[in-house]
Design a protein around this motif. Structure first.
Motif, PDB file in Angstrom:
ATOM      1  N   PHE A 128      30.181  36.068  36.101  1.00 45.63           N
ATOM      2  CA  PHE A 128      29.234  36.674  37.032  1.00 45.63           C
ATOM      3  C   PHE A 128      29.640  38.117  37.311  1.00 45.63           C
ATOM      4  CE2 PHE A 128      29.386  32.130  37.963  1.00 45.63           C
ATOM      5  CZ  PHE A 128      28.035  31.788  37.942  1.00 45.63           C
ATOM      6  N   ARG A 129      28.643  38.961  37.601  1.00 42.30           N
ATOM      7  CA  ARG A 129      28.894  40.344  38.000  1.00 42.30           C
ATOM      8  C   ARG A 129      28.008  40.697  39.188  1.00 42.30           C
ATOM      9  NH1 ARG A 129      29.802  44.286  32.689  1.00 42.30           N
ATOM     10  NH2 ARG A 129      31.757  43.301  31.993  1.00 42.30           N
ATOM     11  N   PHE A 130      28.578  41.524  40.088  1.00 37.50           N
ATOM     12  CA  PHE A 130      27.864  41.947  41.283  1.00 37.50           C
ATOM     13  C   PHE A 130      28.020  43.461  41.464  1.00 37.50           C
ATOM     14  CE2 PHE A 130      29.188  37.604  41.808  1.00 37.50           C
ATOM     15  CZ  PHE A 130      28.082  36.969  42.349  1.00 37.50           C
ATOM     16  N   ALA A 131      27.056  44.226  41.016  1.00 39.96           N
ATOM     17  CA  ALA A 131      26.959  45.669  41.263  1.00 39.96           C
ATOM     18  C   ALA A 131      28.093  46.477  40.640  1.00 39.96           C
ATOM     19  CB  ALA A 131      26.918  45.943  42.773  1.00 39.96           C
ATOM     20  N   ALA A 132      29.121  45.852  40.127  1.00 41.17           N
ATOM     21  CA  ALA A 132      30.231  46.559  39.487  1.00 41.17           C
ATOM     22  C   ALA A 132      30.511  45.893  38.144  1.00 41.17           C
ATOM     23  CB  ALA A 132      31.467  46.549  40.377  1.00 41.17           C
ATOM     24  N   ASP A 133      31.506  46.416  37.441  1.00 43.08           N
ATOM     25  CA  ASP A 133      31.826  45.883  36.112  1.00 43.08           C
ATOM     26  C   ASP A 133      32.874  44.774  36.151  1.00 43.08           C
ATOM     27  OD1 ASP A 133      30.022  47.593  34.923  1.00 43.08           O
ATOM     28  OD2 ASP A 133      31.508  49.186  34.639  1.00 43.08           O
ATOM     29  N   ASP A 134      33.209  44.308  37.351  1.00 43.99           N
ATOM     30  CA  ASP A 134      34.208  43.237  37.473  1.00 43.99           C
ATOM     31  C   ASP A 134      33.591  41.897  37.109  1.00 43.99           C
ATOM     32  OD1 ASP A 134      36.037  45.104  38.439  1.00 43.99           O
ATOM     33  OD2 ASP A 134      35.328  44.842  40.496  1.00 43.99           O
ATOM     34  N   ASP A 135      34.289  41.138  36.266  1.00 45.96           N
ATOM     35  CA  ASP A 135      33.848  39.796  35.916  1.00 45.96           C
ATOM     36  C   ASP A 135      34.444  38.789  36.889  1.00 45.96           C
ATOM     37  OD1 ASP A 135      32.278  40.515  33.799  1.00 45.96           O
ATOM     38  OD2 ASP A 135      33.816  40.200  32.281  1.00 45.96           O
ATOM     39  N   TRP A 136      33.613  37.863  37.346  1.00 42.98           N
ATOM     40  CA  TRP A 136      34.057  36.793  38.236  1.00 42.98           C
ATOM     41  C   TRP A 136      33.887  35.459  37.520  1.00 42.98           C
ATOM     42  CZ3 TRP A 136      36.037  37.708  43.120  1.00 42.98           C
ATOM     43  CH2 TRP A 136      35.985  39.043  43.536  1.00 42.98           C
ATOM     44  N   VAL A 137      34.925  34.629  37.602  1.00 37.78           N
ATOM     45  CA  VAL A 137      34.919  33.334  36.928  1.00 37.78           C
ATOM     46  C   VAL A 137      34.910  32.223  37.960  1.00 37.78           C
ATOM     47  CG1 VAL A 137      36.145  34.264  34.933  1.00 37.78           C
ATOM     48  CG2 VAL A 137      37.447  33.221  36.802  1.00 37.78           C
ATOM     49  N   LEU A 138      34.474  31.048  37.550  1.00 42.78           N
ATOM     50  CA  LEU A 138      34.463  29.905  38.443  1.00 42.78           C
ATOM     51  C   LEU A 138      35.884  29.489  38.789  1.00 42.78           C
ATOM     52  CD1 LEU A 138      31.669  27.736  36.781  1.00 42.78           C
ATOM     53  CD2 LEU A 138      31.511  28.947  38.951  1.00 42.78           C
ATOM     54  N   LYS A 139      36.126  29.215  40.055  1.00 37.67           N
ATOM     55  CA  LYS A 139      37.432  28.726  40.510  1.00 37.67           C
ATOM     56  C   LYS A 139      37.382  27.209  40.451  1.00 37.67           C
ATOM     57  CE  LYS A 139      40.618  28.941  44.473  1.00 37.67           C
ATOM     58  NZ  LYS A 139      41.731  29.638  43.813  1.00 37.67           N
ATOM     59  N   VAL A 140      38.086  26.627  39.485  1.00 41.33           N
ATOM     60  CA  VAL A 140      38.052  25.179  39.289  1.00 41.33           C
ATOM     61  C   VAL A 140      39.376  24.559  39.691  1.00 41.33           C
ATOM     62  CG1 VAL A 140      36.337  25.312  37.447  1.00 41.33           C
ATOM     63  CG2 VAL A 140      38.770  25.413  36.885  1.00 41.33           C
ATOM     64  N   VAL A 141      39.310  23.272  40.025  1.00 38.16           N
ATOM     65  CA  VAL A 141      40.512  22.528  40.386  1.00 38.16           C
ATOM     66  C   VAL A 141      41.197  21.987  39.136  1.00 38.16           C
ATOM     67  CG1 VAL A 141      41.361  20.477  41.573  1.00 38.16           C
ATOM     68  CG2 VAL A 141      39.660  21.944  42.666  1.00 38.16           C
ATOM     69  N   ASP A 142      40.415  21.378  38.265  1.00 34.34           N
ATOM     70  CA  ASP A 142      40.948  20.794  37.032  1.00 34.34           C
ATOM     71  C   ASP A 142      41.055  21.883  35.961  1.00 34.34           C
ATOM     72  OD1 ASP A 142      41.665  19.344  34.833  1.00 34.34           O
ATOM     73  OD2 ASP A 142      39.881  18.071  34.793  1.00 34.34           O
ATOM     74  N   PRO A 143      42.278  22.259  35.550  1.00 31.35           N
ATOM     75  CA  PRO A 143      42.412  23.323  34.549  1.00 31.35           C
ATOM     76  C   PRO A 143      41.821  22.957  33.195  1.00 31.35           C
ATOM     77  CG  PRO A 143      44.517  22.234  34.930  1.00 31.35           C
ATOM     78  CD  PRO A 143      43.580  21.722  35.966  1.00 31.35           C
ATOM     79  N   ASP A 144      41.611  21.670  32.945  1.00 28.34           N
ATOM     80  CA  ASP A 144      41.043  21.238  31.666  1.00 28.34           C
ATOM     81  C   ASP A 144      39.534  20.991  31.746  1.00 28.34           C
ATOM     82  OD1 ASP A 144      43.590  21.233  30.464  1.00 28.34           O
ATOM     83  OD2 ASP A 144      44.004  19.241  31.288  1.00 28.34           O
ATOM     84  N   ALA A 145      38.940  21.307  32.888  1.00 30.03           N
ATOM     85  CA  ALA A 145      37.508  21.058  33.057  1.00 30.03           C
ATOM     86  C   ALA A 145      36.692  21.919  32.100  1.00 30.03           C
ATOM     87  CB  ALA A 145      37.094  21.342  34.495  1.00 30.03           C
ATOM     88  N   THR A 146      35.680  21.318  31.514  1.00 27.19           N
ATOM     89  CA  THR A 146      34.760  22.045  30.644  1.00 27.19           C
ATOM     90  C   THR A 146      33.524  22.488  31.405  1.00 27.19           C
ATOM     91  OG1 THR A 146      35.509  20.709  28.765  1.00 27.19           O
ATOM     92  CG2 THR A 146      33.454  21.935  28.490  1.00 27.19           C
TER      93      THR A 146
END
Length: 584
Positions: A128-146
């Motif tokens: 995801f991006r919001f008005a800037a070039d920074d990428d935001w990723v989903l914060k998940v609990v399970d590191p192996d989650a697809t």
């Protein structure tokens, strides 16, 4: 780790003191004397100067290096800032899972709005991006989650990690708030529109659900050592310190992290004599973030029914985006200058059989239902226009409520099998809300100084909004706020208020079906009991509330169990309920 012990810890000869060299020389002589009884080892002799002195210098350096190494192993010294090898200490702290995670703690919630109430599987690789070039990723609990699983609107939460439920926000849209993390190079305010690398056909909106937090600065080794000591000293199942350290590390802006463990008076899930007590050890974590009491407005559909007993009503499930701390209002969504709602009652239903009574209140396993009475005309016809869908009559209502938007993502972390201690049932709760309906402060004005009462009111409201264990509410904080506002003396602080165990006013005693089923027309009023809501009238109760219920609400009624003490309650007061009385 590729470290040279000699390079990291050995001192130079110039760093050695005469006392260290003398002590090392005495040690060398004591060890060699039995093997060389006839050799003069004193200074100034050939053997003393050419053999003993170099050996003494080496031993003194080795003794000092060993002392420095043992100091770095003592996290108490590291926590105080005494560090000899930064590289070793960093690697050593890594054994406790303690790392400096600069640039990974910027955090936010992204609201995804869909045109359909159906379930969605969201690939965790989405950006995801919001008005800037920074990428935001989903914060998940399970590191192996697809995938992150988004359940259909009206679903009951399964308790699984990285699982969320769609909630209706308007007549034709449904939304969900998901936690994201990344690097915040420019501010992202609540409501900022965003974009995503993958767009589902039913996705119609992306926006920031809260004002994103920029995270915390890089931690020093001393800070990390203090964290490691808390964790290392608390490696028991469901321990307080390890739980608090985990939450504060992931959400530094948390204001309340209060684990209630077995043997605590507040732990009602294993109360002695309770027939339904759980056999597995239980831990209740009462949580409050800096975003608590955020005002949220959304739309819900309520079916028009005619109960077997009582007046005609609009009824249905409240699929809220977040767990409500309190409901402010429910009104018809149409255009009108006057309210068309006569009254409404909100009911709480548990989604887990083992969470009896009020144990489910404030958790992800609490479902809220509403029964709303409309204003009718002389022919007993509702003034609210009705819509039809497959023979069912309904109307859309706007509900306004206060909630903590971070509660769901914290629950997903702590209640997941990946983080909770083995064999321990962890439950995250928002906790009872201690609402001050009237806070009256009588004071004496300081002569010649302007009294900034509006500033004091804002600060008092904000203080109560963030107060929570372990930083318990203190009336002295109100005294300090008033003095800073120009007050000379506080005469009295009078309060009246309530403890809200749930956003609901009643508990459902029997299971009911989802809206649309025939059973939804049952007379809920005869199948429920009012929640016990204590009131208080003096400041001592606010300073140290103590209400523990473990038993029946009423004779023959359902079992109830809840606790409101300084370790579990949150506080709130509306600005209009804070008043000031000046006296001579």
């Amino acid at each position: 780790m590729n470290l040279s012990f000699t390079k990291e810890y050995y001192p130079s000869v110039a760093e050695l003191t005469p006392e260290q060299i003398a002590a090392a020389r005495a040690e060398e002589v004591a060890e060699l004397r039995p093997a060389m009884p006839d050799v003069d080892l004193a200074p100034g002799t050939p053997t003393g100067d050419l053999v003993i002195t170099p050996l003494a210098l080496r031993r003194a350096a080795t003794n000092e290096a060993h002392s420095r190494f043992m100091s770095d192993l003592d996290l108490g010294n590291v926590a105080e800032g005494l560090i000899y090898s930064c590289e070793f200490v960093k690697a050593y702290l890594g054994n406790f899972g303690v790392y400096d995670v600069e640039n990974l703690r910027a955090f936010g919630l992204v609201r995804l709005t869909f045109s359909s109430p159906n379930a969605v599987s969201l690939d965790r690789t989405i950006r995801f991006r919001f008005a800037a070039d920074d990428d935001w990723v989903l914060k998940v609990v399970d590191p192996d989650a697809t995938y992150v699983q988004i359940l259909a609107a009206g679903s009951t939460h399964t308790g699984a990690a990285d699982t969320y439920i769609l909630a209706q926000t308007t007549a034709n849209t449904w939304a969900v708030d998901l936690p994201v993390e990344g690097t915040l190079s420019a501010p992202i305010e609540i409501g900022t529109e965003g974009a995503a690398t993958e767009i589902a056909t039913t996705l119609v909106g992306i926006a920031a659900a809260i004002t994103f937090t920029s995270g915390v600065p890089s931690a020093t080794l001393s800070d990390l050592a203090r964290t490691a000591r808390k964790i290392a000293c608390s490696l028991t199942s469901g321990s307080r310190a390890s739980t608090q350290a985990l939450v504060y590390r992931n959400w530094p802006e948390s204001n309340m992290v209060s684990p209630i463990v077995p043997s605590d008076a507040e732990m009602q899930r294993i109360a002695a004599g309770s027939a339904l007590a759980l056999t597995a050890p239980s831990v209740d974590v009462y949580f409050r973030s800096a975003r608590d009491m955020q005002r949220i407005t959304q739309s819900v559909r309520l079916d028009y029914v005619q109960p077997s007993v009582g007046d005609k009503a609009f009824r249905g499930l409240l699929p809220l985006l977040h767990r409500a701390s309190r409901i402010v209002s429910i009104e018809w969504s149409g255009t009108t200058t006057e309210s068309l709602v006569s009254s409404y009652a909100v009911f709480s239903k548990t989604d887990r059989a083992d969470l009896y009574g009020s144990l489910h209140c404030g958790t992800r396993f609490e479902s809220l239902y509403v029964s709303l009475m409309p204003i009718v005309d002389g022919l007993d016809v509702p003034l609210i226009p009705l819509s039809e869908d497959g023979g069912d009559q309904y109307a859309i209502f706007t509900i306004t409520y206060d909630a903590d938007p971070l509660l769901e993502t914290v629950s997903s972390l702590l209640e997941s099998p990946e983080y909770r201690p083995a064999g321990v049932d962890v439950l995250v709760k928002s906790g009872p809300l201690l609402v001050l309906d009237d806070l009256e402060i009588t004071y004496v004005k300081k002569q010649g100084v302007k009294t900034l009462l509006s500033v004091a009111r804002d600060k008092i409201v904000e203080y109560l909004r963030t107060a929570g264990h372990p930083d318990d509410f203190r009336v002295t904080e109100i005294y300090d706020i008033m003095r800073n506002a120009g007050v000379d003396k506080i005469i009295t602080v009078g309060v009246t208020g309530r403890i809200l165990v749930s956003a609901a006013s009643r508990l459902l005693r029997v299971a009911i079906a989802d809206p649309g089923d025939a059973d939804i027309t049952a007379d809920w009023a005869t199948e429920s009991d009012a929640l016990y809501i204590p009131t208080f009238t003096d400041i001592a109760t606010v300073n140290n509330p103590y209400e523990i219920v473990d038993g029946e609400i009423s004779p023959g009624g359902p079992a109830d169990a809840w606790a409101a003490t300084n370790r579990t309650v949150r506080y709130a007061v509306d600005p209009e309920n804070v008043s000031f009385v000046e006296t001579a």
